[in-house]
Design a protein around this motif. Structure first.
Motif, PDB file in Angstrom:
ATOM      1  N   VAL A   1     -23.647  43.643  13.543  1.00 14.90           N
ATOM      2  CA  VAL A   1     -22.951  43.189  12.336  1.00 14.90           C
ATOM      3  C   VAL A   1     -23.812  42.179  11.585  1.00 14.90           C
ATOM      4  O   VAL A   1     -23.937  42.241  10.361  1.00 14.90           O
ATOM      5  CB  VAL A   1     -21.568  42.596  12.694  1.00 14.90           C
ATOM      6  CG1 VAL A   1     -20.946  41.866  11.514  1.00 14.90           C
ATOM      7  CG2 VAL A   1     -20.638  43.693  13.200  1.00 14.90           C
ATOM      8  N   TYR A   2     -24.441  41.260  12.319  1.00 13.22           N
ATOM      9  CA  TYR A   2     -25.319  40.281  11.689  1.00 13.22           C
ATOM     10  C   TYR A   2     -26.496  40.977  11.000  1.00 13.22           C
ATOM     11  O   TYR A   2     -26.878  40.617   9.886  1.00 13.22           O
ATOM     12  CB  TYR A   2     -25.827  39.281  12.736  1.00 13.22           C
ATOM     13  CG  TYR A   2     -26.736  38.220  12.174  1.00 13.22           C
ATOM     14  CD1 TYR A   2     -26.224  37.158  11.434  1.00 13.22           C
ATOM     15  CD2 TYR A   2     -28.112  38.271  12.380  1.00 13.22           C
ATOM     16  CE1 TYR A   2     -27.056  36.181  10.910  1.00 13.22           C
ATOM     17  CE2 TYR A   2     -28.955  37.307  11.869  1.00 13.22           C
ATOM     18  CZ  TYR A   2     -28.420  36.264  11.134  1.00 13.22           C
ATOM     19  OH  TYR A   2     -29.247  35.308  10.620  1.00 13.22           O
ATOM     20  N   GLY A   3     -27.093  41.986  11.684  1.00  8.73           N
ATOM     21  CA  GLY A   3     -28.202  42.737  11.095  1.00  8.73           C
ATOM     22  C   GLY A   3     -27.785  43.482   9.842  1.00  8.73           C
ATOM     23  O   GLY A   3     -28.519  43.520   8.844  1.00  8.73           O
ATOM     24  N   LEU A   4     -26.604  44.062   9.868  1.00  8.67           N
ATOM     25  CA  LEU A   4     -26.095  44.745   8.672  1.00  8.67           C
ATOM     26  C   LEU A   4     -25.864  43.756   7.536  1.00  8.67           C
ATOM     27  O   LEU A   4     -26.154  44.049   6.373  1.00  8.67           O
ATOM     28  CB  LEU A   4     -24.804  45.498   9.000  1.00  8.67           C
ATOM     29  CG  LEU A   4     -24.962  46.733   9.884  1.00  8.67           C
ATOM     30  CD1 LEU A   4     -23.595  47.268  10.302  1.00  8.67           C
ATOM     31  CD2 LEU A   4     -25.773  47.802   9.180  1.00  8.67           C
ATOM     32  N   PHE A   5     -25.338  42.593   7.876  1.00  3.92           N
ATOM     33  CA  PHE A   5     -25.089  41.557   6.877  1.00  3.92           C
ATOM     34  C   PHE A   5     -26.395  41.089   6.236  1.00  3.92           C
ATOM     35  O   PHE A   5     -26.465  40.857   5.030  1.00  3.92           O
ATOM     36  CB  PHE A   5     -24.358  40.374   7.536  1.00  3.92           C
ATOM     37  CG  PHE A   5     -24.084  39.231   6.609  1.00  3.92           C
ATOM     38  CD1 PHE A   5     -23.102  39.319   5.626  1.00  3.92           C
ATOM     39  CD2 PHE A   5     -24.805  38.046   6.715  1.00  3.92           C
ATOM     40  CE1 PHE A   5     -22.847  38.261   4.774  1.00  3.92           C
ATOM     41  CE2 PHE A   5     -24.565  36.989   5.865  1.00  3.92           C
ATOM     42  CZ  PHE A   5     -23.578  37.089   4.885  1.00  3.92           C
ATOM     43  N   LYS A   6     -27.451  40.990   7.037  1.00 10.32           N
ATOM     44  CA  LYS A   6     -28.764  40.552   6.545  1.00 10.32           C
ATOM     45  C   LYS A   6     -29.589  41.716   5.985  1.00 10.32           C
ATOM     46  O   LYS A   6     -30.734  41.526   5.603  1.00 10.32           O
ATOM     47  CB  LYS A   6     -29.563  39.865   7.664  1.00 10.32           C
ATOM     48  CG  LYS A   6     -29.010  38.525   8.070  1.00 10.32           C
ATOM     49  CD  LYS A   6     -29.270  37.522   6.983  1.00 10.32           C
ATOM     50  CE  LYS A   6     -28.960  36.131   7.450  1.00 10.32           C
ATOM     51  NZ  LYS A   6     -29.333  35.127   6.482  1.00 10.32           N
ATOM     52  N   ARG A   7     -29.037  42.923   5.993  1.00  8.68           N
ATOM     53  CA  ARG A   7     -29.680  44.141   5.484  1.00  8.68           C
ATOM     54  C   ARG A   7     -30.979  44.473   6.228  1.00  8.68           C
ATOM     55  O   ARG A   7     -32.015  44.771   5.622  1.00  8.68           O
ATOM     56  CB  ARG A   7     -29.918  44.050   3.984  1.00  8.68           C
ATOM     57  CG  ARG A   7     -28.622  43.907   3.206  1.00  8.68           C
ATOM     58  CD  ARG A   7     -28.904  43.813   1.729  1.00  8.68           C
ATOM     59  NE  ARG A   7     -27.701  43.445   1.013  1.00  8.68           N
ATOM     60  CZ  ARG A   7     -26.931  44.298   0.346  1.00  8.68           C
ATOM     61  NH1 ARG A   7     -27.248  45.562   0.309  1.00  8.68           N
ATOM     62  NH2 ARG A   7     -25.853  43.879  -0.267  1.00  8.68           N
ATOM     63  N   VAL A   8     -30.891  44.407   7.543  1.00  7.65           N
ATOM     64  CA  VAL A   8     -32.014  44.744   8.413  1.00  7.65           C
ATOM     65  C   VAL A   8     -31.791  46.169   8.924  1.00  7.65           C
ATOM     66  O   VAL A   8     -30.671  46.534   9.286  1.00  7.65           O
ATOM     67  CB  VAL A   8     -32.086  43.764   9.606  1.00  7.65           C
ATOM     68  CG1 VAL A   8     -33.144  44.191  10.602  1.00  7.65           C
ATOM     69  CG2 VAL A   8     -32.337  42.356   9.122  1.00  7.65           C
ATOM     70  N   ASN A   9     -32.862  46.969   8.965  1.00  9.17           N
ATOM     71  CA  ASN A   9     -32.764  48.309   9.533  1.00  9.17           C
ATOM     72  C   ASN A   9     -32.718  48.153  11.052  1.00  9.17           C
ATOM     73  O   ASN A   9     -33.750  47.981  11.716  1.00  9.17           O
ATOM     74  CB  ASN A   9     -33.954  49.171   9.102  1.00  9.17           C
ATOM     75  CG  ASN A   9     -33.767  50.612   9.494  1.00  9.17           C
ATOM     76  OD1 ASN A   9     -33.040  50.923  10.429  1.00  9.17           O
ATOM     77  ND2 ASN A   9     -34.439  51.492   8.766  1.00  9.17           N
ATOM     78  N   ILE A  10     -31.529  48.199  11.604  1.00  8.46           N
ATOM     79  CA  ILE A  10     -31.299  47.878  13.007  1.00  8.46           C
ATOM     80  C   ILE A  10     -32.014  48.860  13.934  1.00  8.46           C
ATOM     81  O   ILE A  10     -32.649  48.454  14.906  1.00  8.46           O
ATOM     82  CB  ILE A  10     -29.789  47.850  13.306  1.00  8.46           C
ATOM     83  CG1 ILE A  10     -29.128  46.758  12.462  1.00  8.46           C
ATOM     84  CG2 ILE A  10     -29.515  47.613  14.775  1.00  8.46           C
ATOM     85  CD1 ILE A  10     -27.631  46.826  12.451  1.00  8.46           C
ATOM     86  N   PHE A  11     -31.921  50.148  13.637  1.00  9.06           N
ATOM     87  CA  PHE A  11     -32.534  51.155  14.510  1.00  9.06           C
ATOM     88  C   PHE A  11     -34.049  51.000  14.560  1.00  9.06           C
ATOM     89  O   PHE A  11     -34.650  51.027  15.641  1.00  9.06           O
ATOM     90  CB  PHE A  11     -32.151  52.570  14.065  1.00  9.06           C
ATOM     91  CG  PHE A  11     -32.650  53.630  14.996  1.00  9.06           C
ATOM     92  CD1 PHE A  11     -32.046  53.816  16.240  1.00  9.06           C
ATOM     93  CD2 PHE A  11     -33.734  54.428  14.659  1.00  9.06           C
ATOM     94  CE1 PHE A  11     -32.515  54.785  17.116  1.00  9.06           C
ATOM     95  CE2 PHE A  11     -34.204  55.394  15.532  1.00  9.06           C
ATOM     96  CZ  PHE A  11     -33.585  55.572  16.757  1.00  9.06           C
ATOM     97  N   ASP A  12     -34.681  50.801  13.405  1.00  8.36           N
ATOM     98  CA  ASP A  12     -36.136  50.614  13.391  1.00  8.36           C
ATOM     99  C   ASP A  12     -36.545  49.348  14.139  1.00  8.36           C
ATOM    100  O   ASP A  12     -37.558  49.331  14.841  1.00  8.36           O
ATOM    101  CB  ASP A  12     -36.660  50.567  11.953  1.00  8.36           C
ATOM    102  CG  ASP A  12     -36.652  51.936  11.286  1.00  8.36           C
ATOM    103  OD1 ASP A  12     -36.537  52.945  12.013  1.00  8.36           O
ATOM    104  OD2 ASP A  12     -36.767  51.985  10.044  1.00  8.36           O
ATOM    105  N   SER A  13     -35.761  48.301  14.001  1.00  9.94           N
ATOM    106  CA  SER A  13     -36.042  47.061  14.734  1.00  9.94           C
ATOM    107  C   SER A  13     -35.928  47.286  16.241  1.00  9.94           C
ATOM    108  O   SER A  13     -36.741  46.784  17.022  1.00  9.94           O
ATOM    109  CB  SER A  13     -35.082  45.956  14.308  1.00  9.94           C
ATOM    110  OG  SER A  13     -35.259  45.644  12.959  1.00  9.94           O
ATOM    111  N   PHE A  14     -34.920  48.057  16.637  1.00  6.21           N
ATOM    112  CA  PHE A  14     -34.742  48.370  18.053  1.00  6.21           C
ATOM    113  C   PHE A  14     -35.938  49.166  18.583  1.00  6.21           C
ATOM    114  O   PHE A  14     -36.462  48.876  19.660  1.00  6.21           O
ATOM    115  CB  PHE A  14     -33.448  49.166  18.254  1.00  6.21           C
ATOM    116  CG  PHE A  14     -33.244  49.627  19.665  1.00  6.21           C
ATOM    117  CD1 PHE A  14     -32.806  48.745  20.640  1.00  6.21           C
ATOM    118  CD2 PHE A  14     -33.508  50.936  20.027  1.00  6.21           C
ATOM    119  CE1 PHE A  14     -32.623  49.166  21.948  1.00  6.21           C
ATOM    120  CE2 PHE A  14     -33.332  51.370  21.330  1.00  6.21           C
ATOM    121  CZ  PHE A  14     -32.887  50.479  22.293  1.00  6.21           C
ATOM    122  N   ILE A  15     -36.385  50.154  17.822  1.00  3.88           N
ATOM    123  CA  ILE A  15     -37.521  50.981  18.235  1.00  3.88           C
ATOM    124  C   ILE A  15     -38.785  50.136  18.350  1.00  3.88           C
ATOM    125  O   ILE A  15     -39.562  50.282  19.312  1.00  3.88           O
ATOM    126  CB  ILE A  15     -37.741  52.159  17.254  1.00  3.88           C
ATOM    127  CG1 ILE A  15     -36.537  53.099  17.279  1.00  3.88           C
ATOM    128  CG2 ILE A  15     -39.027  52.919  17.551  1.00  3.88           C
ATOM    129  CD1 ILE A  15     -36.275  53.732  18.632  1.00  3.88           C
TER     130      ILE A  15
END
Length: 169
Positions: A14-28
């Protein structure tokens, strides 16, 4: 209690979405960095595991403990703790097995059982920690780290016996 990890993961998403971060790419990217760390640490860990297995299977630990036991008994150190004191810096699981044996033979509330508990909680698996952290960081020369860490383990073992003796008196 089982919900703690899912709550943390959800909060991070939720925090990543709020900050507009591509969560999946960050995870990879994080997973790729993790594999690189494993690449650097794995050879050291394999060598350590082989060394621990060889030490335990060869009987060298029992022989060394047998040499130290008479000296330990003369200075009032519980002879049952000698093998644990020797194995703890090398293998946490091996030391836990010895701790269980001490509990079965002497009882957890005995002097030796209490000393063993304090030793288990106040010492470190030194060789594992040094090889893991220095291997991950790419450090080749450990300088005085190993000597200092083993001295700290020895001090913790001696002080645990003194402290438990003082508290049980």
């Amino acid at each position: 209690m089982e919900a703690v990890i899912p709550i943390i993961v959800t909060a991070l998403c939720v925090y990543g979405l709020f900050k507009r971060v591509n969560i999946f790419d960050s995870f990879i990217e994080g997973a790729k960095e993790g594999f690189l760390t494993v690449k650097f640490v794995a050879p050291t860990m394999i060598a350590l595991l082989v060394a621990v297995g060889t030490l335990r299977a060869s009987g060298a630990l029992d022989h060394l403990a047998g040499l130290i036991r008479p000296i330990a008994e003369k200075v009032g150190f519980p002879a049952e703790l000698v093998p644990m004191g020797l194995l703890r810096p090398v293998s946490g699981s091996g030391a836990t097995a010895l701790l269980t044996g001490i509990y079965e033979n002497n009882g957890p509330d005995s002097f030796v059982g209490r000393c063993a508990s304090v030793v288990a909680g106040s010492t470190e698996t030194t060789f594992y920690a040094v090889s893991m952290y220095y291997g991950a960081a790419g450090v080749k020369k450990i300088r005085h780290t190993l000597f200092s860490a083993l001295l700290a383990d020895f001090t913790a073992i001696v002080i645990s016996v003194v402290t438990v003796g003082w508290l049980m008196a």
